[in-house]
Design an enzyme around this catalytic site. Structure first.
Site, PDB file in Angstrom:
ATOM      1  N   ARG A 107       0.837  -1.279   0.057  1.00  0.00           N
ATOM      2  CA  ARG A 107      -0.080   0.006  -0.006  1.00  0.00           C
ATOM      3  C   ARG A 107       0.996   1.215  -0.087  1.00  0.00           C
ATOM      4  O   ARG A 107       1.794   1.328   0.993  1.00  0.00           O
ATOM      5  CB  ARG A 107      -0.936   0.083   1.154  1.00  0.00           C
ATOM      6  CG  ARG A 107      -1.621   1.371   1.291  1.00  0.00           C
ATOM      7  CD  ARG A 107      -2.767   1.362   2.128  1.00  0.00           C
ATOM      8  NE  ARG A 107      -3.791   0.565   1.956  1.00  0.00           N
ATOM      9  CZ  ARG A 107      -5.128   0.681   2.330  1.00  0.00           C
ATOM     10  NH1 ARG A 107      -5.441   1.618   3.482  1.00  0.00           N
ATOM     11  NH2 ARG A 107      -6.163  -0.106   1.939  1.00  0.00           N
ATOM     12  N   HIS A 134      -7.402   0.710  -6.421  1.00  0.00           N
ATOM     13  CA  HIS A 134      -7.830  -0.050  -5.383  1.00  0.00           C
ATOM     14  C   HIS A 134      -8.377  -1.324  -5.847  1.00  0.00           C
ATOM     15  O   HIS A 134      -9.448  -1.806  -5.367  1.00  0.00           O
ATOM     16  CB  HIS A 134      -8.497   0.766  -4.321  1.00  0.00           C
ATOM     17  CG  HIS A 134      -8.542   0.151  -2.825  1.00  0.00           C
ATOM     18  ND1 HIS A 134      -7.752  -1.014  -2.501  1.00  0.00           N
ATOM     19  CD2 HIS A 134      -9.219   0.420  -1.614  1.00  0.00           C
ATOM     20  CE1 HIS A 134      -7.909  -1.407  -1.274  1.00  0.00           C
ATOM     21  NE2 HIS A 134      -8.789  -0.353  -0.904  1.00  0.00           N
ATOM     22  N   GLN A 137     -10.273  -3.962  -3.383  1.00  0.00           N
ATOM     23  CA  GLN A 137     -11.551  -3.189  -3.108  1.00  0.00           C
ATOM     24  C   GLN A 137     -12.751  -3.924  -3.842  1.00  0.00           C
ATOM     25  O   GLN A 137     -14.074  -4.060  -3.563  1.00  0.00           O
ATOM     26  CB  GLN A 137     -11.682  -1.949  -2.660  1.00  0.00           C
ATOM     27  CG  GLN A 137     -12.741  -1.049  -2.472  1.00  0.00           C
ATOM     28  CD  GLN A 137     -13.381  -1.514  -0.914  1.00  0.00           C
ATOM     29  OE1 GLN A 137     -12.347  -1.426  -0.092  1.00  0.00           O
ATOM     30  NE2 GLN A 137     -14.213  -2.149  -0.602  1.00  0.00           N
ATOM     31  N   ASP A 225     -17.648   7.576  -1.568  1.00  0.00           N
ATOM     32  CA  ASP A 225     -16.481   7.310  -1.050  1.00  0.00           C
ATOM     33  C   ASP A 225     -16.026   8.785  -0.300  1.00  0.00           C
ATOM     34  O   ASP A 225     -16.509   9.790  -0.940  1.00  0.00           O
ATOM     35  CB  ASP A 225     -15.275   6.919  -1.949  1.00  0.00           C
ATOM     36  CG  ASP A 225     -13.943   6.432  -1.321  1.00  0.00           C
ATOM     37  OD1 ASP A 225     -14.109   6.320  -0.065  1.00  0.00           O
ATOM     38  OD2 ASP A 225     -12.942   6.155  -1.957  1.00  0.00           O
ATOM     39  N   CYS A 264     -16.590   1.897   0.501  1.00  0.00           N
ATOM     40  CA  CYS A 264     -15.447   0.922   0.863  1.00  0.00           C
ATOM     41  C   CYS A 264     -14.919   1.256   2.208  1.00  0.00           C
ATOM     42  O   CYS A 264     -14.475   0.322   2.924  1.00  0.00           O
ATOM     43  CB  CYS A 264     -14.132   1.298  -0.167  1.00  0.00           C
ATOM     44  SG  CYS A 264     -13.573   2.840   0.364  1.00  0.00           S
ATOM     45  N   ARG A 292     -14.227  -8.280   2.008  1.00  0.00           N
ATOM     46  CA  ARG A 292     -12.686  -8.066   1.726  1.00  0.00           C
ATOM     47  C   ARG A 292     -11.824  -9.454   1.968  1.00  0.00           C
ATOM     48  O   ARG A 292     -11.081  -9.885   1.416  1.00  0.00           O
ATOM     49  CB  ARG A 292     -12.239  -7.019   2.580  1.00  0.00           C
ATOM     50  CG  ARG A 292     -12.745  -5.520   2.111  1.00  0.00           C
ATOM     51  CD  ARG A 292     -12.528  -5.064   0.555  1.00  0.00           C
ATOM     52  NE  ARG A 292     -10.724  -5.112   0.738  1.00  0.00           N
ATOM     53  CZ  ARG A 292     -10.057  -4.217   1.069  1.00  0.00           C
ATOM     54  NH1 ARG A 292     -10.696  -3.197   1.626  1.00  0.00           N
ATOM     55  NH2 ARG A 292      -8.992  -4.069   0.923  1.00  0.00           N
TER      56      ARG A 292
END
Ligand code: CP
Ligand code: NVA
Length: 309
Positions: A107, A134, A137, A225, A264, A292
Site C-alpha cells: 500500500r 484499489h 476493494q 467514497d 469502501c 474483503r
C-alpha cells in the site's frame, strides 16, 4: 513462468475476472476452514509480506486473517521501516523480499512505486491501494453487488463524488465485464484524461457527468467514497466542490426500489453520505467490508495458482 501479479483490474481479461469472483463466492461459502475452490490449507507454508506506507484497518486485517485461514502466514512491515525507494533501490527491495516471502503486498502513495516493485519481484505483488487504484476493494464490491442484487453484468451502478482510486478500479471492472457505470463528479474531479482515453479506446458502458441525480436515476447500486483520500491536501476545495454530491435519502430515492448502497469505508457521515443512508436498510457496507476477506483469499490463491487444485 513470470509471477502472477494482482496490480489492477484492467490487467485481467473478463474470464479471469469472472473466475476470481466465482472463487470469492466459493471462499465465502467455504467459511473459515471449510472446503472452497481450493483444498483446505492450500497456502500452507506460504508467507505474505505486507508493506503499508499508509494507514489501513480492513486491508491489513483481512489479508492477515485470509492467509491464516488458508494455512499460510502474513508479516506486517511498516513503510517507515522498509522506506521503499529511499533507504535502497526499489529493485533491491523487490529482489530481497522475493527471497523471503511468497507474495508481496504494497500500500503506497505513488502507483509508480508499485509497478517498479512488481517489475523486479520474482514473486506475485498485490496492489493494496495506491493513489491510482484499489483493485482488491473492487473484487469485494463486485461480490457484494452480486449477493445483493444479482449478476454484476446486469447491474446499473452509480458512482457519486470524487473520481478517485476506488472509482478508477470500478471503471476498469465496468469496461472488462461490460456493465453499466455512471460516474457523477464535479468537472475537476472527473476521470484523468489518460483514463478517459482508455475508456474510449476499450469501449464499454461507462458515462461521466456532473449530475448526481441523472447518474442515480434507476440505478441498482449507488456508491460513495470519502471526499478526501489519503494524501489529498486540498481539503477545503474538495468540501466545496463535493457538497452537491452527498448521497442522502432524497438522492437514494431516485435509485431503483431494491438498490443497495456501497462505501469502501472509512466513511465520514454528513459529508459524502448521510447517516440515514449508510446506516439504513439499503446499505450493504458491512457485507462489503466482510467480503474483503473472502475476495482476498481468492486473490491470494489466484496469485499462487492454486485455485483449481
Ligand atoms: N477500504 C479499505 O481499504 O480500508 P482500509 O483503508 O482500512 O484498509
Ligand atoms: N479513496 C480512499 C480509499 C480508502 C480505502 C483513500 O484513498 O483514502
Amino acid at each position: 513462468m513470470p509471477p502472477r501479479h494482482f496490480l489492477d483490474v484492467d490487467q485481467l481479461d473478463s474470464a479471469s475476472l469472472r473466475r476470481l469472483l466465482d472463487m470469492a463466492h466459493a471462499m465465502k461459502r467455504g467459511g473459515r476452514r471449510g472446503p472452497a475452490m481450493v483444498r483446505p490449507k492450500a497456502l500452507e507454508g506460504a508467507t505474505l509480506l505486507m508493506i503499508f506506507e499508509k494507514p489501513s484497518m480492513r486491508t491489513r486485517v483481512s489479508f492477515d486473517l485470509g492467509m491464516r485461514q488458508l494455512g499460510g502466514e502474513a508479516l506486517f512491515l511498516s513503510g517507515q521501516e522498509i522506506m521503499v525507494g529511499k533507504r535502497e533501490s526499489i529493485e533491491d527491495t523487490a529482489r530481497v523480499l522475493s527471497r523471503y516471502g511468497d507474495i508481496i503486498l504494497l500500500r503506497t502513495v505513488d502507483h509508480g512505486t508499485l509497478l517498479e516493485l512488481a517489475r523486479h519481484a520474482s514473486v506475485p505483488v498485490i496492489n493494496g491501494l495506491t493513489n491510482h487504484s484499489h483493485p482488491c476493494q473492487i473484487i469485494a464490491d463486485l461480490q457484494t453487488v452480486e449477493e445483493a442484487v444479482g449478476p454484476i453484468e446486469t447491474a446499473k451502478v452509480a458512482w457519486v463524488g470524487d473520481c478517485n482510486n476506488v472509482a478508477t478500479s470500478w471503471i476498469h471492472a465496468a469496461v472488462r465485464l461490460g456493465f453499466e457505470l455512471r460516474i457523477a463528479s464535479p468537472p475537476s474531479l472527473q476521470p484523468h484524461p489518460d483514463l478517459a482515453a482508455w475508456m474510449t479506446r476499450e469501449g464499454g458502458r461507462v458515462t461521466v457527468s456532473a449530475d448526481p441525480v441523472a447518474a442515480v436515476e434507476g440505478a441498482t447500486c449507488v456508491i460513495a467514497d470519502t471526499w478526501v483520500s489519503i494524501g489529498d491536501t486540498d481539503v477545503e476545495r474538495r468540501m466545496e466542490l463535493l457538497g452537491p454530491y452527498r448521497v442522502d435519502e432524497a438522492l437514494m430515492a431516485r435509485a431503483a426500489g431494491n438498490a443497495v448502497f456501497l462505501h469502501c469505508l472509512p466513511a465520514y457521515r454528513g459529508n459524502e453520505v448521510t447517516a440515514g443512508v449508510i446506516d439504513g436498510p439499503q446499505s450493504v457496507v458491512f457485507d462489503e467490508a466482510e467480503n474483503r476477506l473472502h475476495a482476498q483469499k481468492a486473490i491470494l490463491a489466484w496469485c499462487l495458482g492454486v485455485e483449481s487444485v
